[in-house]
Structures are given as C-alpha cells and as structure tokens.
Design a protein around this motif. Structure first.
Motif, PDB file in Angstrom:
ATOM      1  N   LEU A 181       0.830  -1.208   0.000  1.00 43.45           N
ATOM      2  CA  LEU A 181       0.000   0.000   0.000  1.00 43.45           C
ATOM      3  C   LEU A 181       0.867   1.262   0.000  1.00 43.45           C
ATOM      4  N   LEU A 182       1.973   1.244   0.739  1.00 43.29           N
ATOM      5  CA  LEU A 182       2.890   2.389   0.726  1.00 43.29           C
ATOM      6  C   LEU A 182       3.462   2.597  -0.680  1.00 43.29           C
ATOM      7  N   GLY A 183       3.842   1.493  -1.321  1.00 47.98           N
ATOM      8  CA  GLY A 183       4.355   1.593  -2.679  1.00 47.98           C
ATOM      9  C   GLY A 183       3.317   2.131  -3.642  1.00 47.98           C
ATOM     10  N   LEU A 184       2.058   1.726  -3.432  1.00 51.08           N
ATOM     11  CA  LEU A 184       0.963   2.214  -4.273  1.00 51.08           C
ATOM     12  C   LEU A 184       0.792   3.719  -4.116  1.00 51.08           C
ATOM     13  N   MET A 185       0.855   4.212  -2.871  1.00 53.01           N
ATOM     14  CA  MET A 185       0.706   5.648  -2.632  1.00 53.01           C
ATOM     15  C   MET A 185       1.913   6.439  -3.126  1.00 53.01           C
ATOM     16  N   ALA A 186       3.094   5.842  -3.035  1.00 52.24           N
ATOM     17  CA  ALA A 186       4.274   6.511  -3.589  1.00 52.24           C
ATOM     18  C   ALA A 186       4.118   6.683  -5.091  1.00 52.24           C
ATOM     19  N   GLY A 187       3.682   5.621  -5.772  1.00 53.72           N
ATOM     20  CA  GLY A 187       3.460   5.698  -7.208  1.00 53.72           C
ATOM     21  C   GLY A 187       2.401   6.712  -7.581  1.00 53.72           C
ATOM     22  N   LEU A 188       1.331   6.802  -6.777  1.00 55.15           N
ATOM     23  CA  LEU A 188       0.265   7.769  -7.047  1.00 55.15           C
ATOM     24  C   LEU A 188       0.798   9.203  -6.950  1.00 55.15           C
ATOM     25  N   ASN A 189       1.636   9.470  -5.953  1.00 55.57           N
ATOM     26  CA  ASN A 189       2.193  10.818  -5.814  1.00 55.57           C
ATOM     27  C   ASN A 189       3.158  11.144  -6.942  1.00 55.57           C
ATOM     28  N   PHE A 190       3.918  10.174  -7.403  1.00 54.74           N
ATOM     29  CA  PHE A 190       4.780  10.412  -8.559  1.00 54.74           C
ATOM     30  C   PHE A 190       3.930  10.723  -9.790  1.00 54.74           C
ATOM     31  N   ALA A 191       2.803  10.027  -9.919  1.00 54.93           N
ATOM     32  CA  ALA A 191       1.913  10.287 -11.051  1.00 54.93           C
ATOM     33  C   ALA A 191       1.325  11.691 -10.972  1.00 54.93           C
ATOM     34  N   LEU A 192       0.914  12.120  -9.764  1.00 56.58           N
ATOM     35  CA  LEU A 192       0.380  13.475  -9.602  1.00 56.58           C
ATOM     36  C   LEU A 192       1.441  14.517  -9.934  1.00 56.58           C
ATOM     37  N   CYS A 193       2.672  14.260  -9.532  1.00 51.17           N
ATOM     38  CA  CYS A 193       3.767  15.187  -9.820  1.00 51.17           C
ATOM     39  C   CYS A 193       3.961  15.331 -11.325  1.00 51.17           C
ATOM     40  N   VAL A 194       4.115  14.213 -12.020  1.00 53.89           N
ATOM     41  CA  VAL A 194       4.403  14.249 -13.454  1.00 53.89           C
ATOM     42  C   VAL A 194       3.221  14.825 -14.226  1.00 53.89           C
ATOM     43  N   PHE A 195       2.006  14.403 -13.888  1.00 58.09           N
ATOM     44  CA  PHE A 195       0.832  14.866 -14.630  1.00 58.09           C
ATOM     45  C   PHE A 195       0.657  16.373 -14.497  1.00 58.09           C
ATOM     46  N   ASN A 196       0.884  16.902 -13.301  1.00 58.12           N
ATOM     47  CA  ASN A 196       0.717  18.342 -13.090  1.00 58.12           C
ATOM     48  C   ASN A 196       1.797  19.166 -13.775  1.00 58.12           C
ATOM     49  N   LEU A 197       2.866  18.542 -14.209  1.00 53.97           N
ATOM     50  CA  LEU A 197       3.929  19.259 -14.905  1.00 53.97           C
ATOM     51  C   LEU A 197       3.699  19.338 -16.414  1.00 53.97           C
ATOM     52  N   ILE A 198       2.629  18.715 -16.906  1.00 53.63           N
ATOM     53  CA  ILE A 198       2.310  18.844 -18.328  1.00 53.63           C
ATOM     54  C   ILE A 198       2.110  20.324 -18.641  1.00 53.63           C
ATOM     55  N   PRO A 199       2.802  20.853 -19.645  1.00 58.79           N
ATOM     56  CA  PRO A 199       2.763  22.310 -19.904  1.00 58.79           C
ATOM     57  C   PRO A 199       1.493  22.774 -20.595  1.00 58.79           C
ATOM     58  N   LEU A 200       0.362  22.496 -19.989  1.00 59.23           N
ATOM     59  CA  LEU A 200      -0.934  22.935 -20.499  1.00 59.23           C
ATOM     60  C   LEU A 200      -1.757  23.474 -19.341  1.00 59.23           C
ATOM     61  N   LEU A 201      -2.440  24.583 -19.561  1.00 59.86           N
ATOM     62  CA  LEU A 201      -3.376  25.086 -18.556  1.00 59.86           C
ATOM     63  C   LEU A 201      -4.604  24.199 -18.537  1.00 59.86           C
ATOM     64  N   PRO A 202      -5.224  23.978 -17.365  1.00 58.91           N
ATOM     65  CA  PRO A 202      -5.008  24.655 -16.085  1.00 58.91           C
ATOM     66  C   PRO A 202      -3.974  23.981 -15.186  1.00 58.91           C
ATOM     67  N   LEU A 203      -3.182  23.068 -15.707  1.00 61.93           N
ATOM     68  CA  LEU A 203      -2.198  22.372 -14.890  1.00 61.93           C
ATOM     69  C   LEU A 203      -1.057  23.315 -14.503  1.00 61.93           C
ATOM     70  N   ASP A 204      -0.340  22.941 -13.448  1.00 57.03           N
ATOM     71  CA  ASP A 204       0.752  23.792 -12.961  1.00 57.03           C
ATOM     72  C   ASP A 204       1.802  24.022 -14.037  1.00 57.03           C
ATOM     73  N   GLY A 205       2.060  23.008 -14.844  1.00 55.22           N
ATOM     74  CA  GLY A 205       3.038  23.154 -15.910  1.00 55.22           C
ATOM     75  C   GLY A 205       2.659  24.227 -16.913  1.00 55.22           C
ATOM     76  N   GLY A 206       1.357  24.427 -17.138  1.00 55.95           N
ATOM     77  CA  GLY A 206       0.907  25.477 -18.040  1.00 55.95           C
ATOM     78  C   GLY A 206       1.229  26.852 -17.497  1.00 55.95           C
ATOM     79  N   HIS A 207       1.064  27.050 -16.191  1.00 57.65           N
ATOM     80  CA  HIS A 207       1.412  28.338 -15.574  1.00 57.65           C
ATOM     81  C   HIS A 207       2.923  28.567 -15.613  1.00 57.65           C
TER      82      HIS A 207
END
Length: 462
Positions: free
Chosen positions: A375-401
């Motif tokens: 379960l810890l590994g699953l949550m670690a993977g989920l946070n890595f996914a949130l990090c990478v996805f939010n860095l996509i350079p498109l608004l409204p994601l953080d990467g777009g800003h």
C-alpha cells in the motif's frame, strides 16, 4: 473479515489521496505567503463548501466534490493591456451581442470577441477582492522566478511525499530478493513440446538426480563461493554438460554433491525481469544450462543510496505512461467497450487504485507487513503520477502556468536585448479557451477511466 479488510484498504486510499491533495496545495500556499501574495482561499475539493474556517486573511475549507483542490491568490491575471481595465464592459457586451445577432461581423471576429470576454471576466474574478492596500500583493506583479516557485510547489510536494514513502518502503520494509536457499526442487524435466513434466515417464532434473532438496543453501559452486542468486544463475547457465562440485548447507551441516546441468531452452528475460518477446509476440528463448530449482525470497533492507535511483525509475515509468497517454486511453476505451483485456501497466482512476488497495488489504494469507508495504508503494506511485501529470505544460495544470511564466521571462529578455519597452506581465487569461478545452478533456478522461475501472478493472492478481 475479508470484506472489512477490503473496505479498510479503500478507506486507506481515500485518506491518502486526500492528504496528498492537501499537501500539494500546501506546496502552492506556503511560497505564495512567503512572497507576500494575498491568498484568500485554500480549499480541498470543489463545489459546495462542507466546512470552512477563516484564519487571518485566508479561508481554509473542504468542499463536497473530492476531485482536487485549489489555492486562490488575488490578481492572477494582469489588467487589460489596451485600457488597463479589469471589469467587464457592459457596452462591449451589448455591442458584441448586437453585432452577433445582426450578423455584421465575421465568424473569426465573433470568436475573438467571445474569447476576449472570457479573459475580461476572468480578470474581474481575479481582481474582485483586490483593494488599494493590495497593489503590491497581486500574483501577476511577482518576479518570474517567484511565480515558477509557487507553481512548482505543488508538484514538488508530491515528489517529496513519494520520495519519503519510497525511503520508508526500501529502508524500512526492504525489497524481496532471491536467496541462495532453495524453495523448490523439480523432480522431472519438461520435454520439448510439453508445458508440464510427464510424471509417468519422468526424466529427473539434474538437481533431483544430484540429491538437492528444498531448504538446501548452496554455498559453493564449482569451487567458487556463492554470494547471490544472480551470480549462481549465471554460473549454472554457462555450465551445461559439465560435472560440477556443489557444496550446500543442510540442517546446519555442509554437504558436497556433484551435479551436471543440462542444456535447455529457457526464456530470455528483460531488465525488468519479464520474458522478452519477438515481433510476433512469441517468447524469446536460448539454450542454457538448467538444474530444475527455484530460490526462496526474503526482504532485504536497502541503503539510503537506493532511494533516489528507485524514485527516478518510478518517475521514468510514469512519464512514459503520460507521454503515451492518448494511445493508452484509446486502449482503455477499447477494453472498456469490448472483450479486450485491460493493460495492467496502463492508466487507472482513483477508483481503480482504491480497488487494488482493497484487494491487497484483503489478502489474509499475506503477512500484514507485506500488505502495508504494498500500500505504501501504491501511494508513492500515485504521488509520482500526480507530480508528473501536473507538470504537463498545459493550462489549467501547474506546468501550463510555469510555461506562461517562462514565456514572460523570454519576452522581457528579448525586449531588453533590443532595447524595447518592457512588454509587462504575460496575460495568461488570453489562453482561457485552451484551459477550457484541456479541462473538458480531463473530465472526459476521468469519466472514461472510472467507467473502465468499474466494468473492466485492471487485474493485477490473476
């Protein structure tokens, strides 16, 4: 009991996702406050407010729809560069409506008018809580590097959470590794063209013929001390047809045996440990030495130096999924609406993650520590996914800003080099049409993944 454990696993994911989202927003909140931007709201979720409390100048709260969160900062968009306005013009709206109704403008001009109206309304919302005392506390007046730090704060927080969880997993629980102690000694060889050995016409495996037994620990192979299973495997594979002296520990006592590995077609494994396949999808094999044994596994705690490489490997895998997201979503749709199976390495929704967590928690035959580590590994993977996805350079994601801030810096740099007038902050409100398109696609993607995770869930456990 199994149902209760499943529910507890799902609740664990719900809580962990909520904490991850909350800390993601803290990653935006803290640097914004450090840079003196007035933050009016810090909210977890969207829609109607279930609970809120105002502390200082910021309202903290929880909303009804747990699909993310947000931090509201005043002055996200600069005033209209043409006239310095921040409020919608009623005259402009009536004029646009009249021209649209009379058909006296071209379609491109009508679209431009609607897009400009969206930007103007967004500016109004961004400035509706700005007072005279807040002139230097608006977001758009920040230096570019400060904007980037604020926007990267959220993904960085998810990266930090994932790294901490990975450190706990590797250094605290360890990873399963093969040992040189045998768990299985096969009695019969599998002949060519067979998938299982013929016990009625049994040809003993080299291990069975030599007298090896489960529980034996191989310490010496062909006069060389054995230190790892990988090392032993490589020696066995290169020793086909050769009589080899082997020393094992059995019941605490050394025992010397002689063994002759046979030449056998074995699957070629990839770096990830999975069978390599050719262009037709058939497993690739090679003729190597074979004994007919399988090793035991044990959890081995890893040093701190193993954490960052593991983090990098996880992020690389997630980035690969994100990079090929359109193609993978097509595969998810095909699986959801046909008999095709789901790709276990494809994207899943929070519903899918919760289902996997419930299954892990309900495995009563697996030690509790192993389930919790999973379960810890699953949550670690989920946070890595949130990090990478939010860095996509498109608004409204953080990467777009971040991309908008970088464009602003480049534009100002070019103006300085050519001694032109400073163009001022980049008006990211002009990209709102792109924002709405991306947000709509994200909603469709989320709905598809949730539907697929309900009707055709990913099967990780057979």
């Amino acid at each position: 009991m199994t149902v209760l454990l499943f529910i507890l696993g799902v609740l664990f994911v719900v809580l962990a996702v909520g904490v991850s989202i909350a800390l993601h927003e803290v990653g935006h909140l803290v640097p914004a406050k450090l840079f003196k931007v007035r933050v009016t709201r810090y909210m977890i979720g969207f829609g109607p407010t279930l609970w809120s409390k105002k502390k200082g100048e910021t309202e903290y709260g929880i909303k009804a729809i747990p699909a993310g969160g947000y931090v509201s900062m005043i002055g996200m968009y600069p005033p209209n560069k043409a006239d310095g306005s921040i409020r919608p013009s009623s005259t402009g709206m009536f004029q646009t409506l009249a021209e649209s109704g009379a058909g006296r403008v071209k379609n491109s001009k009508r679209r431009s008018g609607r897009f400009e109206q969206l930007a103007t309304e967004a500016r109004a919302i961004a400035h509706e809580e700005v007072g005279p005392e807040d002139e230097n506390r608006v977001f758009y007046k920040l230096a570019v590097w400060k904007k980037i730090i604020i926007m990267l704060g959220g993904p960085f927080m998810n990266l930090l959470i994932g790294t901490v969880l990975m450190a706990v997993l590797l250094m605290g629980f360890g990873t399963a590794q093969y040992t040189t102690t045998l768990s299985v000694v096969n009695a019969c060889q599998v002949k060519d063209g067979e998938t299982t050995p013929d016990v009625n016409n049994c040809t003993p495996t080299p291990a069975a013929a030599a007298g090896l037994k489960p529980g034996d620990t191989i310490t010496v192979f062909d006069g060389k001390n054995v230190t790892s299973w990988d090392e032993l495997s490589s020696w066995i594979r290169s020793s086909a047809g050769k009589n080899v002296s082997v020393t094992v520990q059995r019941n605490g006592q050394p025992l010397q045996l002689t063994i002759t590995p046979v030449l056998s077609a074995r699957p070629v494994l990839t770096a990830a440990g999975t069978p390599e396949k050719d262009a037709s999808g058939k497993a690739v094999t090679q003729e190597v030495g074979f004994l007919g044994v399988s090793p035991t596994t044990e959890n081995v705690q890893q040093p701190i130096t193993a954490v960052l490489p593991a983090v990098g490997s996880n992020i690389t895998q997630v980035a690969g999924v994100v990079f090929n997201l359109p193609q993978r979503l097509v595969a998810v749709a095909q699986a959801a609406f046909s008999s095709a199976p789901r790709d276990p390495n494809g994207p899943v929704s929070v519903v899918g993650v919760g289902r996997v967590a419930g299954q892990v928690a309900a495995m009563e035959d697996v030690p509790l520590s192993a389930r919790f580590a999973t379960l810890l590994g699953l949550m670690a993977g989920l946070n890595f996914a949130l990090c990478v996805f939010n860095l996509i350079p498109l608004l409204p994601l953080d990467g777009g800003h971040v991309l908008g801030a970088l464009y602003e810096a480049a534009r100002r740099r070019v103006a300085k080099i050519f001694k032109r007038k400073d163009p001022g902050p980049f008006d990211i409100a002009k990209l709102l049409p792109v924002t709405y398109v991306v947000a709509s696609l994200m909603l469709v993607m989320g709905a598809l993944l949730i539907y697929a995770d309900i009707v055709k869930p990913v099967n990780l456990f057979g």
